[in-house]
Write an enzyme that holds these catalytic residues in place. Structure first.
Site, short mmCIF file in Angstrom:
data_model
loop_
_atom_site.label_atom_id
_atom_site.label_comp_id
_atom_site.label_asym_id
_atom_site.label_seq_id
_atom_site.Cartn_x
_atom_site.Cartn_y
_atom_site.Cartn_z
N LYS A 109 0.86 -1.19 0.00
CA LYS A 109 0.00 0.00 0.00
C LYS A 109 0.89 1.24 0.00
O LYS A 109 1.72 1.41 0.89
CB LYS A 109 -0.89 -0.02 1.24
CG LYS A 109 -1.78 1.21 1.34
CD LYS A 109 -2.79 1.07 2.46
CE LYS A 109 -3.62 2.34 2.58
NZ LYS A 109 -4.59 2.25 3.69
N LYS A 158 1.22 9.90 5.75
CA LYS A 158 1.36 8.51 6.18
C LYS A 158 2.65 7.88 5.65
O LYS A 158 2.76 6.66 5.54
CB LYS A 158 0.12 7.72 5.74
CG LYS A 158 -1.19 8.26 6.35
CD LYS A 158 -2.37 7.32 6.13
CE LYS A 158 -3.62 7.83 6.85
NZ LYS A 158 -4.77 6.91 6.74
N LYS A 210 -2.20 -1.34 -3.89
CA LYS A 210 -3.07 -0.18 -3.76
C LYS A 210 -2.26 1.10 -3.79
O LYS A 210 -1.26 1.15 -3.08
CB LYS A 210 -3.78 -0.30 -2.40
CG LYS A 210 -4.71 0.82 -2.08
CD LYS A 210 -5.32 0.57 -0.74
CE LYS A 210 -6.18 1.77 -0.39
NZ LYS A 210 -6.53 1.81 0.98
N SER A 229 -10.35 5.58 -4.40
CA SER A 229 -11.31 6.67 -4.52
C SER A 229 -10.88 7.73 -5.54
O SER A 229 -11.71 8.22 -6.31
CB SER A 229 -11.52 7.31 -3.16
OG SER A 229 -10.29 7.74 -2.61
C1 PBG Z 1 -7.41 3.40 5.74
C2 PBG Z 1 -7.71 3.19 4.32
C3 PBG Z 1 -7.54 4.11 3.27
C4 PBG Z 1 -8.08 3.53 2.13
C5 PBG Z 1 -8.53 2.25 2.49
N1 PBG Z 1 -8.28 2.05 3.84
C6 PBG Z 1 -7.03 5.50 3.29
C7 PBG Z 1 -5.68 5.77 3.79
O1 PBG Z 1 -4.82 4.89 3.93
O2 PBG Z 1 -5.46 6.94 4.09
C8 PBG Z 1 -8.16 4.19 0.79
C9 PBG Z 1 -9.23 3.73 -0.13
C10 PBG Z 1 -9.55 4.65 -1.25
O3 PBG Z 1 -8.93 5.70 -1.46
O4 PBG Z 1 -10.49 4.33 -1.99
N2 PBG Z 1 -6.42 2.70 6.32
#
Ligand code: PBG
Length: 332
Positions: A202, A225, A256, A282
Site C-alpha cells: 500500500k 502517512k 493499492k 477513490s
Molecule cells: C485506511 C484506508 C484508506 C483507504 C482504504 N483504507 C485510506 C488511507 O490509507 O489513508 C483508501 C481507499 C480509497 O482511497 O479508496 N487505512
C-alpha cells in the site's frame, strides 16, 4: 495497387480483429462479476443514504440500507463486499477503543449483512484511522507512529470483526508484523476459516483523498502517512512486503492504488502466483466520474477498460466502487 508481400502474409494481425466473433475467440482476458469486491461506506442512523461529494455516485448508508445493498449485490453475483465505517467524531479517541467495540458500526453492519445476505463474503478494514483522534492508522506517541502497540490494538480489532462474522480481514495499516500476530490470534480463538487479504503493498498515495472525505478522516489527519505506507518510487520493496505477508499467513494480497501501479501487480503475480487483488481507489474513481460528468470521456467504456487492465496485469480481482454498475452491465 501492387500487392505487398513481406511481411504481411504471415504478419496480418488484423485478421484476428476483423469481427466481434473473432475478437472474442482470441481474447486473452475477461472481466467478470466474480472479479469484483465492492467497497461501501456505512454510517449511523436508519434509512439514510447520503452522497459523498467527492465521489459522485457513491453514498454512505445506514446499517439497514447496507444490508439491503449487500442483498442486491449478492443477487447480482458480486462475491464480496468491503465495509468502511464513517465514524462519528465524538467516538474518535487517543486509545481508539471504538475499533474493537463488538457493537461498533462496522461490526453491527457485518451482522446485518450476514442476516440479509448470507452468501456474500464480508470483508473488513483493519486500521485505526476511523477511530483515531489524529486520523492515523496507528498510535501516535511523541509525534511518531508506534508499531508494536498498534499491532496489539489491530489484533483486538481483528478478533472483534471475526467474532461479528467477517469472512475476510483486510489489514490496511501497513504496520510490521501485523499479519503474523493476527493469524496467530485468529487460530488461537478458533477462527480457522477467517481469511486475511493483506494490503501488503500500500503506497503513500494522494489518490486516497476522496476516501478520507468519505470516512470523515480528512479533518482529523495531521501530517502524512509516509512513515508506514510505501514510497511510490519503489517496486522491489513491494515484492519483499508481499513475500513477508504471505509467509506470515496472508491468504491473498493487495496492491493499492491500482491503475498507476499495474507494473507492481504484474510483478507480484509473476513472482508469487498468490491470489492478487488491486484496489481501484477513490481518487481513480473520482477522476473517471468527474471526466465522464463533464462529457470529456465515455464513463462506462473507461470504467470497463480500466478494470480489464487489472486482469491483463495479472490480478485475480479488483476492489472497485464501480462494482454494482459493472455487475449490471455484464448481466444485461
Ligand atoms: C485506511 C484506508 C484508506 C483507504 C482504504 N483504507 C485510506 C488511507 O490509507 O489513508 C483508501 C481507499 C480509497 O482511497 O479508496 N487505512
Amino acid at each position: 495497387m501492387k500487392p505487398t508481400i513481406a511481411p504481411y502474409p504471415h504478419g496480418r494481425f488484423r485478421r484476428a480483429r476483423q469481427s466481434e466473433a473473432i475478437r472474442g475467440l482470441v481474447r486473452e482476458n475477461t472481466l467478470t462479476v466474480d472479479d469484483l469486491i465492492w467497497p461501501v461506506f456505512v454510517r449511523d442512523g436508519e434509512g439514510i443514504e447520503e452522497p459523498v461529494p467527492s465521489m459522485p455516485g457513491v453514498v454512505r448508508r445506514s446499517v439497514d440500507l447496507i444490508a439491503k445493498a449487500a442483498a442486491e449485490a449478492q443477487a447480482m453475483g458480486i462475491p464480496a463486499i468491503c465495509l468502511f465505517p464513517y465514524t462519528d467524531p465524538s467516538l474518535k479517541t487517543q486509545d481508539c477503543a471504538e475499533a474493537w467495540n463488538p457493537d461498533n458500526l462496522s461490526n453491527r453492519a457485518i451482522r446485518a449483512i450476514k442476516q440479509a445476505a448470507p452468501e456474500i463474503a464480508v470483508m473488513t478494514d483493519v486500521a485505526l484511522d476511523p477511530y483515531n483522534i489524529n486520523g492515523h492508522d496507528g498510535y501516535v506517541v511523541d509525534g511518531k507512529i508506534v508499531n508494536d502497540e498498534t499491532v496489539e490494538a489491530l489484533v483486538k480489532m481483528t478478533l472483534a470483526q471475526a467474532e461479528a462474522g467477517a469472512d475476510i480481514i483486510g489489514p490496511s495499516d501497513m504496520m510490521d508484523g501485523r499479519i503474523g500476530a493476527m493469524r496467530q490470534a485468529l487460530e488461537a480463538a478458533g477462527h480457522h476459516d477467517v481469511m486475511i487479504l493483506s494490503y501488503a503493498a500500500k503506497y503513500a498515495s494522494a489518490f486516497y483523498g476522496p476516501f478520507r472525505d468519505a470516512v470523515g478522516a480528512s479533518g482529523a489527519l495531521t501530517g502524512d502517512k509516509k512513515t508506514y505506507q510505501m514510497d511510490p518510487a519503489n517496486s522491489n520493496e513491494a515484492l519483499r512486503l508481499i513475500q513477508r505477508d504471505l509467509t506470515e499467513g496472508a491468504d491473498m494480497v493487495m496492491i493499492k492504488p491500482g491503475m498507476p501501479y499495474l507494473d507492481i501487480c504484474r510483478r507480484v503475480k509473476d513472482t508469487f502466483g498468490a491470489p492478487t487483488y488491486a484496489y481501484q481507489v477513490s481518487g481513480e474513481y473520482a477522476m473517471i466520474q468527474a471526466a465522464a460528468q463533464n462529457g470529456w470521456i465515455d464513463g462506462e467504456k473507461v470504467m470497463l477498460e480500466s478494470l480489464l487492465a487489472f486482469k491483463r496485469a495479472g490480478c485475480d480481482g479488483i476492489l472497485t466502487y464501480f462494482a454494482p454498475q459493472v455487475a449490471r452491465l455484464l448481466q444485461s
